[in-house]
Scaffold this motif. Sequence first.
Motif, PDB file in Angstrom:
ATOM      1  N   THR A 100       0.719  -1.206   0.115  1.00  0.00           N
ATOM      2  CA  THR A 100      -0.100   0.003  -0.037  1.00  0.00           C
ATOM      3  C   THR A 100       0.815   1.253  -0.149  1.00  0.00           C
ATOM      4  N   GLY A 101       2.064   1.175   0.917  1.00  0.00           N
ATOM      5  CA  GLY A 101       2.847   2.270   0.809  1.00  0.00           C
ATOM      6  C   GLY A 101       3.377   2.619  -0.400  1.00  0.00           C
ATOM      7  N   MET A 102       3.824   1.561  -1.112  1.00  0.00           N
ATOM      8  CA  MET A 102       4.646   1.917  -2.270  1.00  0.00           C
ATOM      9  C   MET A 102       3.737   2.383  -3.378  1.00  0.00           C
ATOM     10  N   THR A 103       2.410   1.868  -3.319  1.00  0.00           N
ATOM     11  CA  THR A 103       1.089   2.333  -4.383  1.00  0.00           C
ATOM     12  C   THR A 103       1.124   3.887  -4.015  1.00  0.00           C
ATOM     13  N   GLN A 104       1.004   4.280  -2.604  1.00  0.00           N
ATOM     14  CA  GLN A 104       0.905   5.732  -2.484  1.00  0.00           C
ATOM     15  C   GLN A 104       1.755   6.549  -3.021  1.00  0.00           C
ATOM     16  N   ARG A 105       3.144   5.960  -2.912  1.00  0.00           N
ATOM     17  CA  ARG A 105       4.587   6.596  -3.448  1.00  0.00           C
ATOM     18  C   ARG A 105       4.253   6.893  -5.097  1.00  0.00           C
ATOM     19  N   LEU A 106       3.837   5.568  -5.686  1.00  0.00           N
ATOM     20  CA  LEU A 106       3.541   5.766  -7.006  1.00  0.00           C
ATOM     21  C   LEU A 106       2.507   6.745  -7.506  1.00  0.00           C
ATOM     22  N   GLY A 107       1.492   6.652  -6.613  1.00  0.00           N
ATOM     23  CA  GLY A 107       0.484   7.857  -7.091  1.00  0.00           C
ATOM     24  C   GLY A 107       0.813   9.344  -7.017  1.00  0.00           C
ATOM     25  N   LEU A 108       1.917   9.399  -5.943  1.00  0.00           N
ATOM     26  CA  LEU A 108       2.510  10.860  -5.701  1.00  0.00           C
ATOM     27  C   LEU A 108       3.233  10.890  -6.937  1.00  0.00           C
ATOM     28  N   ALA A 109       4.322  10.012  -7.329  1.00  0.00           N
ATOM     29  CA  ALA A 109       5.004  10.271  -8.536  1.00  0.00           C
ATOM     30  C   ALA A 109       4.352  10.479  -9.794  1.00  0.00           C
ATOM     31  N   ALA A 110       2.954   9.923 -10.075  1.00  0.00           N
ATOM     32  CA  ALA A 110       2.112  10.280 -11.134  1.00  0.00           C
ATOM     33  C   ALA A 110       1.724  11.692 -10.953  1.00  0.00           C
TER      34      ALA A 110
END
Length: 238
Positions: free
Chosen positions: A134-144
Amino acid sequence: MHNHAIEVRRLTKRYGDRVAVDELSFSVPHGSIVGLLGPNGAGKSTTLRALVGLVKPTSGGAFVDGVPFSRLENPASHVGVHMDGFGFEGGITAARHLEITRLAAGAPRGRVAEVLEEVGLAADARRRVKTFSTGMTQRLGLAAALIGSPRTLILDEPANGLDPDGIRWLRRYLRGYAQRGGTVLIASHQLAELEQVVDEVVVIKRRALFAGRLGDLVTDDADSLESKYFDLVEGASA
């Protein structure tokens, strides 16, 4: 340049008989981090969705850099958005997801590597998104959200699923982003965490119960954002 990065002016949104937000007004100054707070059903998501053109106001308006989202030229360079419901295709890699985002945003080719580095996912670029925590997905969302090098970020519960280390990283990241002149509107339930990062808060329950500097709401050391928040929300008529 407009005085405020984000302005919500007498925003009202009705769904049939239900009023999701009612004459809501607040502004987010450039270079600030502002927390948007309210109980479930208070209209936070509706407000964010109106700001990014996903919801059409019944009356009033929501503006980014002085215009409605739909009238922004190259919106990805004005505002980056990370919200629930912006899903990821589980079978593709993080780098591929960001490449698709980059093309849609019209951002330069090197931007994918830059944002992966910025959010600490460079080592995971070739992993499939469905293997992400979940945390990595959050970071990916921020990257996008960052791909178009926007001046403003609109984030909905960006700390959900982050461990303490990830939360500390996010706090430092957002503080640095604001120090470089960026603006952040962040909706969250994590009041103690938010208190450490925001300059201003907007507490809503369909309309604004408080909008202003954190220091004007939490005035002494014995108080906390959480206690003041509950005073406001429980004191407001349903």
